[in-house]
Motif scaffolding. Sequence first.
Motif, PDB file in Angstrom:
ATOM      1  N   UNK A  28       0.838  -1.200   0.000  1.00 15.71           N
ATOM      2  CA  UNK A  28       0.000   0.000   0.000  1.00 15.71           C
ATOM      3  C   UNK A  28       0.877   1.256   0.000  1.00 15.71           C
ATOM      4  N   UNK A  29       0.470   2.273  -0.741  1.00 15.19           N
ATOM      5  CA  UNK A  29       1.268   3.489  -0.857  1.00 15.19           C
ATOM      6  C   UNK A  29       1.170   4.317   0.421  1.00 15.19           C
ATOM      7  N   UNK A  30       2.124   5.180   0.613  1.00 19.37           N
ATOM      8  CA  UNK A  30       2.115   6.063   1.771  1.00 19.37           C
ATOM      9  C   UNK A  30       0.865   6.946   1.736  1.00 19.37           C
ATOM     10  N   UNK A  31       0.202   7.045   2.870  1.00 19.03           N
ATOM     11  CA  UNK A  31      -1.000   7.882   2.961  1.00 19.03           C
ATOM     12  C   UNK A  31      -2.293   7.119   2.853  1.00 19.03           C
ATOM     13  N   UNK A  32      -2.225   5.836   2.491  1.00 13.05           N
ATOM     14  CA  UNK A  32      -3.412   4.981   2.447  1.00 13.05           C
ATOM     15  C   UNK A  32      -3.182   3.780   3.355  1.00 13.05           C
ATOM     16  N   UNK A  33      -4.253   3.372   4.035  1.00 15.17           N
ATOM     17  CA  UNK A  33      -4.185   2.171   4.860  1.00 15.17           C
ATOM     18  C   UNK A  33      -5.406   1.311   4.555  1.00 15.17           C
ATOM     19  N   UNK A  34      -5.177   0.040   4.215  1.00 12.69           N
ATOM     20  CA  UNK A  34      -6.277  -0.869   3.929  1.00 12.69           C
ATOM     21  C   UNK A  34      -6.234  -2.023   4.912  1.00 12.69           C
ATOM     22  N   UNK A  35      -7.390  -2.293   5.533  1.00 13.81           N
ATOM     23  CA  UNK A  35      -7.500  -3.357   6.531  1.00 13.81           C
ATOM     24  C   UNK A  35      -8.779  -4.132   6.294  1.00 13.81           C
ATOM     25  N   UNK A  36      -8.772  -5.383   6.728  1.00 17.12           N
ATOM     26  CA  UNK A  36      -9.982  -6.207   6.719  1.00 17.12           C
ATOM     27  C   UNK A  36     -10.473  -6.372   8.150  1.00 17.12           C
TER      28      UNK A  36
ATOM     29  N   UNK B  21      -6.769  -0.300  -7.489  1.00 17.13           N
ATOM     30  CA  UNK B  21      -6.256  -1.604  -7.065  1.00 17.13           C
ATOM     31  C   UNK B  21      -6.937  -2.082  -5.792  1.00 17.13           C
ATOM     32  N   UNK B  22      -7.197  -1.167  -4.879  1.00 13.58           N
ATOM     33  CA  UNK B  22      -7.916  -1.532  -3.655  1.00 13.58           C
ATOM     34  C   UNK B  22      -9.321  -2.007  -4.006  1.00 13.58           C
ATOM     35  N   UNK B  23      -9.994  -1.273  -4.872  1.00 15.41           N
ATOM     36  CA  UNK B  23     -11.343  -1.663  -5.287  1.00 15.41           C
ATOM     37  C   UNK B  23     -11.324  -3.051  -5.923  1.00 15.41           C
ATOM     38  N   UNK B  24     -10.367  -3.301  -6.806  1.00 21.05           N
ATOM     39  CA  UNK B  24     -10.274  -4.612  -7.456  1.00 21.05           C
ATOM     40  C   UNK B  24     -10.046  -5.720  -6.432  1.00 21.05           C
ATOM     41  N   UNK B  25      -9.232  -5.448  -5.430  1.00 15.74           N
ATOM     42  CA  UNK B  25      -8.974  -6.439  -4.380  1.00 15.74           C
ATOM     43  C   UNK B  25     -10.253  -6.742  -3.595  1.00 15.74           C
ATOM     44  N   UNK B  26     -11.011  -5.707  -3.275  1.00 12.12           N
ATOM     45  CA  UNK B  26     -12.269  -5.894  -2.550  1.00 12.12           C
ATOM     46  C   UNK B  26     -13.256  -6.686  -3.385  1.00 12.12           C
ATOM     47  N   UNK B  27     -13.382  -6.340  -4.641  1.00 17.22           N
ATOM     48  CA  UNK B  27     -14.329  -7.022  -5.518  1.00 17.22           C
ATOM     49  C   UNK B  27     -13.972  -8.496  -5.689  1.00 17.22           C
ATOM     50  N   UNK B  28     -12.682  -8.803  -5.681  1.00 14.84           N
ATOM     51  CA  UNK B  28     -12.243 -10.175  -5.925  1.00 14.84           C
ATOM     52  C   UNK B  28     -12.278 -11.053  -4.680  1.00 14.84           C
ATOM     53  N   UNK B  29     -12.355 -10.447  -3.504  1.00 14.38           N
ATOM     54  CA  UNK B  29     -12.293 -11.214  -2.254  1.00 14.38           C
ATOM     55  C   UNK B  29     -13.698 -11.660  -1.857  1.00 14.38           C
TER      56      UNK B  29
END
Length: 259
Positions: free
Chosen positions: A1-9, A37-45
């Motif tokens: 993940x790039x600096x400034x964004x945080x993605x968690x489940x 890319x985050x959206x694609x990851x969410x859609x695929x999970x």
Amino acid sequence: MVEGLRFERDGGVGRLTFARPEKKNAITYQMWSAIPDVVAEVEADPEIIALVLTGAGTDFSAGADISEFGRLRSTAESAAAYDKVVEAAVTALAEMRKPSVAMIRGNCIGGGCQVSVACDFRFAQAGARFGITPAKLGIVYDFRSTRQLVGLIGPAHARYLLLSGRFVDAARAREIGLVNDVFTAEEFEAEVHSFVDTLGQRSQASIRGMNRIIEKISAGQRESDSEVEAIRSAAVHGPDYAEGVAAFLDGRPPRFTYR
């Protein structure tokens, strides 16, 4: 993940946080670039049923990081390239089949408001403020985001926000339809989480199918087409329909299995 964004489940919920609180979560070029890319990851999970977007600290986002504009938007050509990255992020959010929820505290300005409008739902904490400020920068808002805004709040309110660049508070945002609801600071987290939990209890086949149809209507489609009919046919032949009817007849909560 790039600096400034945080993605968690968190169980069945994906949470994307703008994490530059010292900059009021201003969105950098790299952050915009990472959103699809985050959206694609969410859609695929298959385990994730919804995406919640929020900001670290006291703000959702004060908008695009204007300090980058001298370097990344200094010519018409570079501005067009920058805008394509922003539009790709907005498009990715708007075209999600899984529901997206903007959880808004503090400033939701410019590109931050643009992101929230691209989401399916917007909930604000009392004290939040909203504004869309291209007229303060000599920028013309892109077509897709303008259409989304007009579809959400109507042309009169869209003109007020876009042409004046003025801010509105959370109560006014709710009045004009810019947010779904406003909660006190004490209620906010629990109310938003309760709503997301409700989405998780519903048929995901229904939610994703209807989300796609609403998107097509919002884009100007006026009649059904083969995709719409295929969505509806798949639903009625799917396991959620059988379970939903059986649960209703049995007087019990449904146990949907579609992911």
